[in-house]
Design an enzyme around this catalytic site. Structure first.
Site, PDB file in Angstrom:
ATOM      1  CD  GLU A   1      -0.490  -5.502   5.894  1.00 30.61           C
ATOM      2  OE1 GLU A   1      -0.461  -5.821   4.856  1.00 30.61           O
ATOM      3  OE2 GLU A   1      -0.917  -4.176   6.016  1.00 30.61           O
TER       4      GLU A   1
ATOM      5  CB  CYS B   1      -1.161   0.077   1.258  1.00 30.93           C
ATOM      6  SG  CYS B   1      -2.307   1.259   1.082  1.00 30.93           S
TER       7      CYS B   1
ATOM      8  CG  HIS C   1      -3.342  -3.611   3.393  1.00 29.07           C
ATOM      9  ND1 HIS C   1      -2.491  -3.049   4.067  1.00 29.07           N
ATOM     10  CD2 HIS C   1      -3.682  -2.764   2.522  1.00 29.07           C
ATOM     11  CE1 HIS C   1      -2.459  -1.434   3.717  1.00 29.07           C
ATOM     12  NE2 HIS C   1      -3.460  -1.712   2.675  1.00 29.07           N
TER      13      HIS C   1
END
Ligand SMILES: Nc1ncnc2c1ncn2[C@@H]1O[C@H](COP(=O)(O)OP(=O)(O)O)[C@@H](O)[C@H]1O
Lengths: 84, 649, 226, 84
Positions: free
Chosen positions: C198, C87, C196
């Protein structure tokens, strides 16, 4: 006193959704004669002392504009005392 | 709730009492000076006040020597008797700066003068709880949830600023409530927002809604706080007065709990965060016009603009300062700016302060003392620090690139003394500002139309009888703005950041994991029903509480505490005051019956368009605890063949 | 010995702790790196996490690029160290010219957070070697300026060289050109991705655990090259 | 052909976090002589036919600038054929 004004615009080939949104909204205002709207940034840099065009160009080049998608123009603007 | 501002909502001249027809609603076209307020139009140009200082600032000394000077206290929203009391407290007329401070701190918004007598019930009826580490009167309530951890949460309104400038109004609403949470020693970990707009197809809604949603998202997303739920409700009664209620929740080790008392003579008062500008000075600008009749253009109060990046740095530096044990006390700067922070921190400790206003970092050097004291510039905190730790605090601030400026010291004089250009412009007992504001038991009257409204029973409505009718009804309901999918709103909010969001939109409650090892977590829900409260404010408040309580309970959490945001019309209207009294009684009774305390909240009055108040809208937030979030119950069906059971009638 | 993955914190980084958690869950050691510190503390790989570095008011990633740590990251990247920009990290990698193109305002002009399907197009990177080519994964996307753009020649080059690492499928959330969600440098050690991973490493908090593959991939890659 | 250029700036008393962030970054570029940077929008409106200043003012007022926090200026810019 003087300041440097930098105008940063998306390159013509890059889509400008913000400008398009404005064009899309114009018919609601009854405005039909606008061909295009492009939206960029207007940046006013004030220096201690003299307006420093070279410094301003460096700032614009390195920081204010991303050369991959944007162009910029630069100019010195004289200020009257009472100006903001 | 004590005589302190529980919110960061713009504080402007409060409504002149007994003149309800002057309570106007802000319109976007009007100037900010007239509209940024809580309620009231103060026409700056009309204030017929003579310029009353020609040789420098209006000092304490000068005030003592010119007892008969005319002061614009009415324009500042103070009544004759209130002004007389100020003179009595000071033994002289107030200086210009003092007058500004009293007008702010004694406003409805900060002093809770109309609501106080009712809010007492929250304390009186509160069930005994040994979980409560801080309650009503603190920046936010704090609830212990394990041997070592506590949670703090609170809801707050930013209604009027959001109508004037939807994006910034909503954004700074989120910023303000997050600072309240931060001030308790907590790391903010999530936000929620309860929103009310006019009819979905009204042009004002089209202007206000996208800005409000983008503002809530813009600030919260940039701050890195997951948005875990809220409400979007449309009703024509909110056309000229949308509601933007924001909730924030934070977590802290019990040992890190902070308080706002400016204790310890000789300790240093430090202002941390953004520079001070002419943000949201509102009604106090009447004083500027008194001195500068021409050229007031540039002196107009301005809309508060949020800087979430600065707030993020503020959070990180405060947490580092807490963990290193560097401070004695802390208070956020909200609606009443330095005025509130200085007077509240000193009053809470029973101390005094010597402050040098020239040290406050300004965005506009021409600011006058009363403007500096009234400024609502965002992203600022006030710290009380022992002299030996000042350097360490400044070093932490420098690490994060945040301004930190010692402004003065704590004294044992019991006086808040503020100097400007070397001369005292304020010398007051801080408690007189923070705690001793006026209190009113305003008249109450049941709205005359209530009987008729209640007589109009739902049973009289036509019912769908055939399958086709039923189908059409279901489709109409599903497509109605209040029931349809809210994804357009919630997609603009980051719900994943921090990586601990267990449940969020579209679930009934947000659930956040606090401890990765044990699975300890919390559930939160924020609910209100203005239409129901209009018909029956007592049960309407109970209903909101019950809904939030149920939403939390169905996740598997045990509800433990309540916050509220009470949105009403003008307290000077006895029927509104009745609605308010009933709603508070209902919420207090409901909490007593359910056995959970109200730990804090916010009152927002003067939500009306002309003489028409909004539906009484108590919004209630309930906090629950889950000992293991992996056992939470989501709302979706999880497997084929699951059995459906209806509980209750 | 477990591999050490550095996660850079800029002022305004938000997903730094999440990235550290993902590294740990994948079995690595997460090392916190500070923007003002040029020392990479001997890490084996670097993650530039999501957020709004320096507020990102001007242009996402524009200011972060000049931080002390980035000088070292750029140098290490040229020497082959695996670097993943997520990002805001992707935006920074583009601003720092480690990756081509730029990320601009979403076409619909809104911040958008949703669970997004991607197709892994290139497994020839340090960060995606553990996926199967063509594998579809579900991870959150959340950004306001995530629309990938580059001139047509660059885009053709990326396609031709197999440097498009992931594409949006079942809907393009931001108007990215050619549905591009992630790209890599020529060597394959530097990857930028808009969504994302994560946030998809635990079933409890994510829409899936598909994101874990990025972190296990890099650890396996480092192990193999150790 | 001609276009109207609208520059929209935050009013001087309004906080400009964008400009502030740029000022904060300049020392990293080794630039120390900048006193302030303010960032606004630069908008180029192209009309079918003549540049229509009145229309442009209406567009600026209603769509481009937020009168609560922003001011704007307006000017006509002549274009050469080959200009962007
Ligand atoms: N303003 C808002 N901010 C955040 N979440 C919201 C907001 N409005 C609605 N939501 C979320 O969207 C979901 C659906 O909302 P709603 O249709 O009101 O459902 P319900 O009637 O079950 O509360 C809920 O999870 C709610 O928390």
């Amino acid at each position: 006193m003087a300041r440097v004004v930098v105008d940063v615009m998306l390159k013509p080939e890059i889509l400008d959704p913000q400008g398009q949104a404005v064009v899309g909204a114009l018919p609601q205002l009854g405005i039909e004669n606008v061909r295009s709207v492009r939206i960029g940034k207007h940046i006013e840099i004030e220096f201690d002392g003299e307006a420093d065009l070279d410094r301003a160009r460096e700032i614009a080049d390195k920081l204010l504009a991303n050369p991959v998608i944007e162009d910029f123009t630069l100019r010195v603007e004289e200020l009257e005392e009472a100006d903001r | 709730m004590t005589a302190t501002p529980r919110t960061n909502e713009s504080v402007v001249a409060p409504a002149p009492v007994d003149r309800p027809d002057e309570v106007e609603n802000p319109t976007p076209a009007a100037t900010v000076a007239e509209t940024a307020g809580e309620s009231v139009t103060v026409d700056v140009t009309d204030a017929a006040i003579s310029p009353y200082y020609d040789e420098g600032p209006d000092t304490v000394e000068r005030a003592a020597g010119t007892p008969d000077e005319d002061q614009p206290f009415l324009e500042l929203g103070l009544r004759d008797d209130e002004y007389a009391r100020i003179r009595q407290i000071l033994g002289r007329r107030p200086t210009q700066a003092e007058l500004a401070m009293y007008s702010i701190m004694w406003s409805e918004h900060c002093s809770y003068k109309s609501s106080k007598v009712h809010l007492e019930q929250f304390k009186a009826k509160a069930p005994k709880s040994d979980r409560m580490l801080a309650g009503i009167g603190e920046n936010a309530g704090v609830v212990q949830i394990s041997d070592t951890l506590a949670v703090t949460f609170k809801a707050e309104s930013h209604n009027h600023p959001s109508f004037v400038e939807p994006y910034q109004g909503a954004a700074t609403g989120v910023g303000g409530i997050v600072r309240d949470i931060l001030a308790m020693g907590a790391r903010p970990i999530a936000v929620m927002d309860a929103l009310r707009f006019g009819a979905a197809d009204h042009p004002d809604t089209k202007r206000v809604l996208p800005g409000v949603v983008a503002g809530v998202g813009g600030y919260g997303n940039c701050l890195g706080l997951p948005n875990i739920g809220g409400e979007v409700v449309f009703d024509p009664c909110y056309q000229g007065n949308p509601l933007v209620n924001a909730l924030s929740v934070g977590v802290l080790p019990v040992s890190r709990l902070q308080n706002k008392a400016a204790a310890g003579t000789g300790n240093v008062v430090i202002l941390l965060g953004a520079k001070t500008g002419r943000d949201g000075i509102g009604g106090v600008s009447v004083l500027a016009s008194a001195t500068f009749e021409s050229g007031s253009e540039g002196r107009r109060p301005s809309v508060q603009v949020g800087d979430p990046f600065m707030e993020k740095l503020l959070i990180e530096s405060c947490l580092e300062v807490y963990d290193a044990g560097l401070i004695v006390g802390i208070q956020d700067l909200g609606g009443a700016g330095l005025t509130c922070a200085l007077s509240e921190t000193a009053a809470a400790a029973g101390t005094g302060m010597d402050i040098d206003l020239d040290l406050v970092p300004l965005r506009e050097p021409s600011m006058e003392p009363h403007e500096i004291l009234a400024s609502e510039s965002q992203e600022r905190m006030l710290l009380i620090v022992e002299p030996s730790k000042v350097d360490s605090v400044l070093a932490v601030a420098a690490k994060w690139g945040v301004l930190a400026t010692p402004l003065g010291t704590v004294t044992d004089t019991g006086r808040l003394v503020i100097k400007w250009r070397g001369r005292p412009v304020v010398d007051v007992p801080p408690g007189s500002l923070a705690d001793d504001g006026p209190v009113y038991a305003r008249p109450l009257r049941e709205p005359a139309d209530l009987i008729l409204l209640n007589a109009d029973r739902a049973e009289t409505l036509p019912r769908p009888k055939t399958g086709d009718e039923l189908r059409a009804t279901v489709l109409r309901l599903a497509a109605s703005p209040n029931l349809c999918d809210k994804t357009w709103v919630t997609e603009q909010y980051d719900r994943y950041v921090l990586g601990n969001t267990v449940l969020a939109q579209p679930e009934d409650s947000g659930v956040i994991r606090l401890d990765e090892e044990s699975g300890l977590g919390i559930a939160l829900s924020l609910d209100g029903n203005g239409r129901y409260a209009r018909l029956d404010p007592y049960n309407g408040a109970k209903l909101a509480l019950a809904e939030a309580y149920r939403n939390v309970a169905v996740t598997g959490a045990t509800p433990v505490a309540v916050t509220d945001c009470l949105n009403f019309g003008s307290p000077e209207d006895p029927t509104v005051m009745w609605q308010f009294a009933e709603a508070v009684r209902g919420l207090a009774d409901g909490c007593q019956e359910l056995g959970i305390p109200v730990t804090g909240g916010n009152v927002s009055f003067y939500n009306q368009t002309g003489a028409a108040p909004i539906n009484p809208t108590p919004v209630v937030g309930v906090l629950g605890v889950l000992s293991d979030v992996t056992k939470r119950v989501p709302m979706g069906f999880s497997a084929d063949g699951d059995v459906l059971i209806l509980l209750g009638q | 010995m477990s591999m050490r993955i550095g996660v850079v914190t800029f002022p305004g980084s938000l997903d730094d702790r999440d990235a550290q958690r993902a590294v740990r869950i994948a079995g690595g050691e997460a090392v916190s790196l500070w923007h003002a510190d040029a020392d990479l503390h001997g890490v084996d790989g670097v993650v530039l996490p999501g957020g709004f570095s320096y507020g990102d008011y001007l242009r996402c990633g524009a200011i972060a690029r000049f931080s002390a740590v980035m000088e070292s990251v750029v140098k290490a990247a040229h020497d082959g160290m695996p670097v993943l920009g997520i990002c805001n990290g992707f935006q920074i990698l583009c601003e720092a010219h480690l990756l081509p193109g730029a990320l601009t305002r979403n076409q619909h002009l809104h911040f958008r957070n949703r669970d997004q399907w991607l197709r892994i197009e290139s497994t020839g990177t340090a960060w995606t070697a553990g996926f199967e080519a063509g594998q579809e994964i579900l991870i959150p996307v959340k950004n306001g300026e995530g629309r990938y753009v580059a001139d047509a020649r660059t885009l053709d080059e990326l396609e031709g060289e197999g440097r498009i690492v992931a594409r949006y499928v079942r809907g393009n959330p931001n108007g990215s050109e050619r549905d591009i969600a992630a790209v890599r440098n020529e060597a394959g050690n530097v990857v930028g991705i808009m969504p994302h991973p994560e946030h998809a490493v635990e079933a409890l908090t994510g829409p899936s655990v598909d994101g874990l593959g990025f972190f296990t991939s890099v650890l396996a890659h480092l192990g193999a090259h150790a």
